[in-house]
Design an enzyme around this catalytic site. Structure first.
Site, mmCIF file in Angstrom:
data_model
loop_
_atom_site.group_PDB
_atom_site.id
_atom_site.type_symbol
_atom_site.label_atom_id
_atom_site.label_comp_id
_atom_site.label_asym_id
_atom_site.label_seq_id
_atom_site.Cartn_x
_atom_site.Cartn_y
_atom_site.Cartn_z
ATOM 1 N N ARG A 69 9.790 -56.480 -20.044
ATOM 2 C CA ARG A 69 8.697 -57.255 -20.633
ATOM 3 C C ARG A 69 8.996 -57.652 -22.074
ATOM 4 N NH1 ARG A 69 6.659 -53.634 -17.083
ATOM 5 N NH2 ARG A 69 6.523 -52.025 -18.651
ATOM 6 N N GLU A 106 10.276 -38.659 -18.587
ATOM 7 C CA GLU A 106 9.448 -37.528 -18.176
ATOM 8 C C GLU A 106 10.144 -36.744 -17.051
ATOM 9 O OE1 GLU A 106 5.569 -38.945 -17.518
ATOM 10 O OE2 GLU A 106 4.739 -36.932 -17.268
HETATM 11 P P1 AMP Z 1 8.518 -44.877 -23.871
HETATM 12 O O1 AMP Z 1 10.026 -44.806 -23.863
HETATM 13 O O2 AMP Z 1 7.875 -43.659 -23.283
HETATM 14 O O3 AMP Z 1 7.969 -45.228 -25.235
HETATM 15 O O4 AMP Z 1 8.122 -46.025 -22.865
HETATM 16 C C1 AMP Z 1 8.177 -47.335 -23.275
HETATM 17 C C2 AMP Z 1 8.628 -48.255 -22.176
HETATM 18 O O5 AMP Z 1 8.040 -47.949 -20.932
HETATM 19 C C3 AMP Z 1 8.231 -49.650 -22.527
HETATM 20 O O6 AMP Z 1 9.299 -50.505 -22.158
HETATM 21 C C4 AMP Z 1 6.968 -49.897 -21.712
HETATM 22 O O7 AMP Z 1 7.012 -51.187 -21.160
HETATM 23 C C5 AMP Z 1 6.981 -48.841 -20.632
HETATM 24 N N1 AMP Z 1 5.752 -48.017 -20.573
HETATM 25 C C6 AMP Z 1 5.648 -46.704 -20.854
HETATM 26 N N2 AMP Z 1 4.414 -46.250 -20.651
HETATM 27 C C7 AMP Z 1 3.690 -47.304 -20.245
HETATM 28 C C8 AMP Z 1 2.310 -47.487 -19.870
HETATM 29 N N3 AMP Z 1 1.426 -46.475 -19.884
HETATM 30 N N4 AMP Z 1 1.918 -48.713 -19.516
HETATM 31 C C9 AMP Z 1 2.804 -49.748 -19.509
HETATM 32 N N5 AMP Z 1 4.095 -49.643 -19.829
HETATM 33 C C10 AMP Z 1 4.547 -48.434 -20.195
#
Ligand code: AMP
Length: 181
Positions: A69, A106
């Site tokens: 995205r 996770e």
């Molecule tokens: P993180 O590495 O945990 O910060 O996750 C970020 C990536 O995962 C980004 O590219 C987001 O598009 C996606 N992402 C993580 N959690 C969500 C969520 N709750 N809703 C939508 N996209 C998420």
């Protein structure tokens, strides 16, 4: 032509174009779907213009988007500012020599890559994605940008989930979020 939305307007625009999807992609995750914002032309334009205005056109030389995205945002910002766009991709997708970095999810591990020649030395890179959650994706991307010779000029997300440690994980780097929930 719009005169440009203020910070509160932009936050409201993001808030009103998120659809919460419970238990996607797995039980217990509340997925923040921002595709309705991408699909609304005037709103998408306000958001892109707001990101450019925040950083200031001229403060970055190229825009990097995080798969997938982030590509949508990065391409629009690049076009609006007359700059180029660099994709930071999931492992195995880029065809030439890459820098690669793994990070913890996770459950399990993921890896991102960028072409080794993606940036000219010292080029100022604006990095964008839709959502900041735990910060693993962003931290890995910012490291990759620097390994590839770029200088991080800024990092913007449409939405920051403040109950997760993304911002702390990226410190002392600054996070620009249009909306924090
Ligand atoms: P993180 O590495 O945990 O910060 O996750 C970020 C990536 O995962 C980004 O590219 C987001 O598009 C996606 N992402 C993580 N959690 C969500 C969520 N709750 N809703 C939508 N996209 C998420």
């Amino acid at each position: 032509m719009s005169k440009g939305a203020c910070v509160a307007d932009l936050a409201e625009l993001v808030a009103s174009h998120i659809v919460d999807v419970p238990d996607f992609p797995k039980p217990g995750i509340l997925f923040k779907d921002l595709t309705p914002l991408f699909a609304d032309g005037p709103v998408f334009r306000e958001v892109i213009d707001g990101i450019v205005a925040y950083h200031g056109a001229g403060s970055f030389d190229v825009v990097a988007g995080i798969e997938a995205r982030g590509f949508v945002l990065a391409a629009a910002i690049a076009y609006a500012t007359g700059l180029g766009v660099v994709p930071v991709r999931k492992a195995g997708k880029l065809p030439r020599e890459t820098h690669r970095a793994s990070y913890e999810l996770e459950y399990g591990e993921a890896a991102l890559e960028v072409h080794t020649d993606a940036f000219k030395p010292g080029e100022r890179v604006l990095v964008v994605d839709d959502v900041l959650a735990t910060g693993g994706t962003a931290a890995t991307t910012l490291d990759l940008v620097e390994r590839a010779g770029g200088t991080v000029a800024g990092f913007t997300v449409l939405l920051e989930l403040s109950f997760l440690p993304g911002r702390d994980r990226l410190a002392p780097r600054e996070v620009h979020a249009l909306l924090t929930v």
